[in-house]
Design a protein around this motif. Structure first.
Motif, mmCIF file in Angstrom:
data_model
loop_
_atom_site.group_PDB
_atom_site.id
_atom_site.type_symbol
_atom_site.label_atom_id
_atom_site.label_comp_id
_atom_site.label_asym_id
_atom_site.label_seq_id
_atom_site.Cartn_x
_atom_site.Cartn_y
_atom_site.Cartn_z
ATOM 1 N N LYS A 14 0.840 -1.200 0.000
ATOM 2 C CA LYS A 14 0.000 0.000 0.000
ATOM 3 C C LYS A 14 0.872 1.246 0.000
ATOM 4 C CE LYS A 14 -3.663 -2.534 2.214
ATOM 5 N NZ LYS A 14 -2.872 -3.756 2.392
ATOM 6 N N ARG A 19 -0.766 7.203 -0.037
ATOM 7 C CA ARG A 19 -2.092 7.657 -0.456
ATOM 8 C C ARG A 19 -3.160 6.621 -0.105
ATOM 9 N NH1 ARG A 19 -3.881 9.580 -6.555
ATOM 10 N NH2 ARG A 19 -6.037 9.981 -6.035
ATOM 11 N N ASP A 20 -2.863 5.342 -0.328
ATOM 12 C CA ASP A 20 -3.799 4.273 0.048
ATOM 13 C C ASP A 20 -4.103 4.336 1.545
ATOM 14 O OD1 ASP A 20 -3.821 3.206 -2.544
ATOM 15 O OD2 ASP A 20 -2.154 1.835 -2.102
ATOM 16 N N GLN A 76 -6.249 7.318 2.515
ATOM 17 C CA GLN A 76 -7.638 7.131 2.092
ATOM 18 C C GLN A 76 -8.353 6.102 2.969
ATOM 19 O OE1 GLN A 76 -8.193 5.629 -1.925
ATOM 20 N NE2 GLN A 76 -10.095 6.771 -2.124
ATOM 21 N N MET A 77 -7.682 5.014 3.276
ATOM 22 C CA MET A 77 -8.311 3.948 4.044
ATOM 23 C C MET A 77 -8.577 4.334 5.497
ATOM 24 S SD MET A 77 -6.169 0.740 2.465
ATOM 25 C CE MET A 77 -7.105 -0.597 3.206
ATOM 26 N N ASN A 91 -9.035 7.645 6.389
ATOM 27 C CA ASN A 91 -9.703 8.948 6.372
ATOM 28 C C ASN A 91 -8.834 10.021 7.030
ATOM 29 O OD1 ASN A 91 -11.857 10.626 5.633
ATOM 30 N ND2 ASN A 91 -12.767 10.501 7.665
ATOM 31 N N ASP A 151 -5.681 13.051 6.524
ATOM 32 C CA ASP A 151 -5.011 13.906 5.558
ATOM 33 C C ASP A 151 -3.707 14.474 6.119
ATOM 34 O OD1 ASP A 151 -5.965 15.753 7.366
ATOM 35 O OD2 ASP A 151 -7.402 16.672 5.989
ATOM 36 N N GLU A 200 -17.963 14.808 7.574
ATOM 37 C CA GLU A 200 -17.162 15.238 6.423
ATOM 38 C C GLU A 200 -17.889 16.330 5.636
ATOM 39 O OE1 GLU A 200 -14.135 14.637 5.497
ATOM 40 O OE2 GLU A 200 -13.660 13.053 6.918
#
Length: 198
Positions: free
Chosen positions: A78, A81-82, A85-86, A88, A90, A170
Motif C-alpha cells: 500500500k 495515499r492508500d 484514504q483507508m 480517512n 489527511d 465530512e
C-alpha cells in the motif's frame, strides 16, 4: 420500554445535560454520541497499544498500530495515499513519521521510488506480530464481546451508524470550510476583546 423512558425522565430531572453545545434534545443526543466517540477512540488506542505490547517490545501509538494492520490487510502493498484514504486521514507528514517508525522497528519494508511510487508491506516479523496480535485480540476482545447478550447482533448497526456519522461530519466540515468568515485582524500594538473590539 416504559422502564427506559422513566429512567430517562429521572435522569433529565436530576442531571443538567444542557450547555452551549447541547441546547436542544437533539443537540444533547448528538453531544452524547460525540463524547462516546472521543472516549471510545481513546479506549481503542489504549487497547491497541497494550495488545501490541504483549506481542513485541515496540512502543506504538494506536494510529501507528492501525497502520501496521492496514498495511497487512489483504497482504498487498500500500502507498501513503492508500493508507491516508483507508484511514480517512489527511495528515500525510504524521503518517510518514509513523511509517519511518515501523520501518525502524523492522515491521514493514518499503519498495519503489518517488517516480514509480513507494509502497509498504509487512516483513516476516511484521507478519508474525500481526498474527499473534490477532490471536490475543480473539482471546481478550472478541471473547468479551461474545459474553454480552445480543452485542454481536448490534455491531453491524453500530458500524453502519458510524459510517453515516463519518459522512455527515465530512460534509459539515466541507460546508464550514466553504463558508468560513474572515476574522478581523488585530490592530498593531493593540489587544482585541472577544467581540473583536479593542
Amino acid at each position: 420500554m416504559n422502564d427506559r423512558r422513566k429512567s430517562l425522565e429521572t435522569q433529565a430531572e436530576l442531571l443538567d445535560r444542557g450547555w452551549h453545545l447541547a441546547r436542544t434534545p437533539l443537540e444533547i443526543d448528538v453531544t452524547e454520541v460525540e463524547y462516546a466517540l472521543m472516549r471510545s477512540y481513546e479506549a481503542f488506542g489504549h487497547w491497541q497499544a497494550e495488545c501490541l505490547a504483549t506481542v513485541i517490545e515496540f512502543s506504538a501509538s494506536g494510529p501507528e498500530n492501525a497502520l501496521l494492520h492496514i498495511i497487512r490487510m489483504n497482504d498487498r502493498p500500500k502507498s501513503v495515499r492508500d493508507l491516508a484514504q483507508m484511514t480517512n486521514r489527511d495528515d500525510i507528514p504524521n503518517i510518514q513519521y509513523s511509517l519511518r517508525k515501523l520501518l525502524k522497528g523492522g515491521l514493514i519494508t518499503r519498495t519503489g521510488s518517488g517516480r514509480a511510487g513507494v509502497t509498504y508491506e509487512v516483513t516476516s516479523l511484521g507478519h508474525r506480530v500481526t498474527e499473534r496480535y490477532a490471536d490475543i485480540r480473539s482471546v481478550l476482545l472478541i471473547e468479551a464481546v461474545t459474553r454480552i447478550p445480543e452485542m454481536a447482533g448490534k455491531l453491524e448497526d453500530v458500524a453502519r451508524t458510524l459510517e453515516l456519522m463519518t459522512g455527515i461530519y465530512e460534509q459539515a466540515a466541507r460546508a464550514a470550510a466553504t463558508h468560513r468568515r474572515r476574522h478581523p485582524q488585530p490592530e498593531p500594538g493593540g489587544e482585541q476583546n472577544g467581540d473583536g473590539t479593542s
